[in-house]
Scaffold this motif. Structure first.
Motif, short mmCIF file in Angstrom:
data_model
loop_
_atom_site.label_atom_id
_atom_site.label_comp_id
_atom_site.label_asym_id
_atom_site.label_seq_id
_atom_site.Cartn_x
_atom_site.Cartn_y
_atom_site.Cartn_z
N TYR A 76 38.43 56.05 34.99
CA TYR A 76 39.01 55.93 36.34
C TYR A 76 40.46 55.50 36.38
CZ TYR A 76 36.52 51.61 35.11
OH TYR A 76 36.00 50.55 34.44
N THR A 77 41.02 55.08 35.25
CA THR A 77 42.43 54.68 35.26
C THR A 77 43.21 55.43 34.20
OG1 THR A 77 41.83 52.80 33.87
CG2 THR A 77 42.17 52.34 36.21
N GLY B 71 39.85 44.13 35.82
CA GLY B 71 38.65 43.29 35.81
C GLY B 71 38.81 42.35 34.63
N ARG C 5 25.12 43.08 33.17
CA ARG C 5 25.10 44.16 32.18
C ARG C 5 23.97 43.96 31.19
NH1 ARG C 5 31.48 45.13 30.75
NH2 ARG C 5 32.09 45.35 32.94
N SER D 150 42.20 46.94 32.40
CA SER D 150 43.02 47.22 33.57
C SER D 150 43.58 48.63 33.54
CB SER D 150 44.19 46.24 33.58
OG SER D 150 45.01 46.49 32.45
N PHE E 187 44.78 53.44 38.91
CA PHE E 187 43.73 54.40 39.29
C PHE E 187 44.24 55.84 39.28
CE2 PHE E 187 41.38 50.82 41.54
CZ PHE E 187 40.30 50.84 40.66
N1 PHE Z 1 35.78 47.75 35.69
C1 PHE Z 1 36.48 47.43 34.49
C2 PHE Z 1 35.57 46.61 33.56
O1 PHE Z 1 34.54 46.17 34.01
C3 PHE Z 1 37.73 46.66 34.75
C4 PHE Z 1 38.74 47.49 35.48
C5 PHE Z 1 38.83 47.41 36.85
C6 PHE Z 1 39.57 48.31 34.77
C7 PHE Z 1 39.77 48.15 37.53
C8 PHE Z 1 40.53 49.05 35.44
C9 PHE Z 1 40.62 48.97 36.79
O2 PHE Z 1 35.88 46.44 32.41
#
Ligand code: PHE
Length: 503
Positions: A423-424, A467, A369, A446, A449
């Motif tokens: 996405y969630t 994540g 990042r 977290s 989805f």
């Molecule tokens: N991708 C998110 C992050 O980098 C973490 C995550 C993964 C959140 C899957 C929700 C579901 O912060």
């Protein structure tokens, strides 16, 4: 003849006519007593001296003994009181005599148990008599106590000393004294001349071939010396912790995912229902690749379903973004900013084929990042990605999984905070408390989805996912305050060497 320095000194100080105490020899030769003793034994092994050993007993008064020698023994007091009470003429009541003697407590018992033994008189059915002929003034035990106090033990009666030791009035300390005396061979050797040999600490091939080894003295091994610290290569604690995380998740029934570090925006963002104009998709946040400019292959039917989800949504209750969506942008290559790109690849059925719920997958991999470096942020870090695919999942399943997982690492104070991810829904951020600073630190993100993610992927049951940051987990486990201590050019090597990951 050449001999080690200490042996020469002992040999020269020893006498052929009489024993000499090794301690005296040591003092004279300016050697430590242990060194002189060792040299004496080495000389004895070669027949140049004989070593003799004698055990000396040192007597010391105990506190009690010290008091009695200054006053009198309890049985002497009792005898005196008995005489005064007229017990020489016939039995007298015991209570009366004891009261008059001034004896108290333990001293009464001592007096009674020694009185008859010393024939001061008799004690029978509560009555006491005194023996006119007894002579407490020359009590051998009292005389022995006085002899010890005056440091002339040799005058004391040995039975009396034993008795006093048994009574706890004396302590006996034993000391082993060693002495040396020259043997005839020793005398001869001295006459022929002995010299201090050179001491060497290493045997060389030259010394072996020249025969010089026979004339030198070798330094003793010092098994108590501090050894030099040797730092050797070892697995970085981040890697060790990553492996432990993997073991833990495998133990919880998860399989490992793998996939590219550089990936199409399609897998990193578009599948996750992130609008193409979402701020997190700009180069402010993500590293774009110039070469290759775009991905070679994307599954056309999936691309179509993702486009349609973005534009129109995935059903009557779902709205798309209605904003522009182009496959060109989706094909653009970035360093993955999260490993959720792997989750998309696996959930799409394009990585390991169609999945049949329940399924559990994880990865512990690097993400990149474009952040600003600070004590809690790096440009690259490890993400613990994971998801569970099953019918009817709820937030409780998510929380339960985290509680179970973090418990394995000793973290039992997790906090959950509602959050937003494109996405969630619902989404939660996870927090733990830093063991050193007490600060509440974010450890992961977290959620469950959304249909806009799952429908295009062809998944028709629930998927909960997360994540988590491996580095933050490490901070909570070991109390690091600056992530740059463990990672990168400023890392603290000592700390990395010393920290052991408990498995
Ligand atoms: N991708 C998110 C992050 O980098 C973490 C995550 C993964 C959140 C899957 C929700 C579901 O912060």
């Amino acid at each position: 003849m050449k001999r080690p320095q200490a042996q020469v000194a002992v040999l020269q100080a020893a006498d052929a006519q009489k024993d000499r105490r090794i301690d005296d020899v040591a003092a004279e030769a300016d050697l430590k007593p242990e060194a002189a003793t060792r040299a004496a034994f080495e000389l004895e092994a070669d027949g140049l001296v004989s070593v003799s050993e004698e055990t000396l007993e040192h007597y010391e008064l105990t506190d009690e003994g010290d008091r009695y020698v200054r006053e009198s023994l309890p049985e002497q007091d009792l005898y005196e009181a008995a005489i005064d009470a007229g017990a020489a003429d016939g039995p007298v009541q015991m209570g009366q005599v004891i009261g008059a003697s001034g004896l108290e407590g333990g001293a009464v018992d001592i007096a009674l148990s020694n009185y008859a033994r010393k024939a001061y008189g008799s004690i029978d059915s509560g009555e006491i008599t005194a023996n006119q002929d007894a002579d407490p003034g020359s009590d051998p035990e009292m005389l022995a106590l006085e002899a010890v106090a005056d440091r002339r033990v040799e005058d004391a009666d040995t039975d009396a000393l034993d008795q006093l030791e048994r009574r706890g009035h004396l302590d006996v300390r034993e000391e082993t004294v060693r002495s040396v005396q020259l043997t005839d061979d020793g005398v001869t050797a001295l006459m022929e001349g002995v010299e201090a040999a050179e001491t060497v600490d290493q045997l060389t091939p030259e010394m072996l071939t020249s025969g010089e080894w026979e004339d030198v003295a070798f330094t003793e091994y010092n098994v108590e010396a501090d050894a030099e610290d040797v730092s050797h290569g070892k697995e970085h604690i981040l890697r060790q912790t990553a492996n432990r995380v993997k073991d833990t998740l495998v133990g919880m029934g998860f399989s490992e995912m793998e996939g590219p570090h550089a990936d199409a925006q399609f897998w990193i963002n578009d599948c996750l229902f992130m609008p193409q104009d979402h701020p997190a998709r700009t180069h402010w946040d993500q590293f774009a690749l110039e070469e290759p400019e775009e991905i070679g292959h994307l599954p056309p039917d999936l691309v179509e379903r993702v486009r349609s989800a973005h534009k129109e949504g995935v059903g009557p209750d779902s709205e798309g973004y209605h904003s522009p969506w182009t496959e060109d942008i989706a094909r653009g290559m970035d360093l993955r900013g999260h490993t959720t790109s792997l989750s998309m690849r696996y959930l799409s059925g394009h990585q390991v084929g169609e999945l049949d719920p329940p399924e559990r997958y994880f990865s512990v991999e690097k993400v990149y990042r474009n952040d600003t470096l600070d004590p809690t942020h790096l440009l690259e870090f490890f993400q613990i990605e994971g998801w569970v695919m099953a019918e009817d999942l709820s937030v409780r399943d998510l929380m339960g999984t985290f509680t179970e997982f973090y418990e394995q690492f000793g973290i039992t104070d997790l906090e959950f905070k509602p959050h937003y991810n494109p996405y969630t829904e619902p989404s939660f951020e996870l927090f733990g408390t830093h063991p050193e600073t007490g600060e509440v630190v974010e450890v992961g993100n977290s959620g469950i989805f959304r249909d806009e993610v799952l429908t295009p992927l062809g998944v028709d049951c629930d998927v909960m996912a997360w994540g988590l940051s491996l580095e933050r987990l490490l901070m909570l486990m070991y109390g690091f305050e600056d992530i740059r201590d463990v990672h990168g050019t400023l890392c603290d090597l000592e700390l990395l060497r010393e920290t052991e990951v408990i498995r």
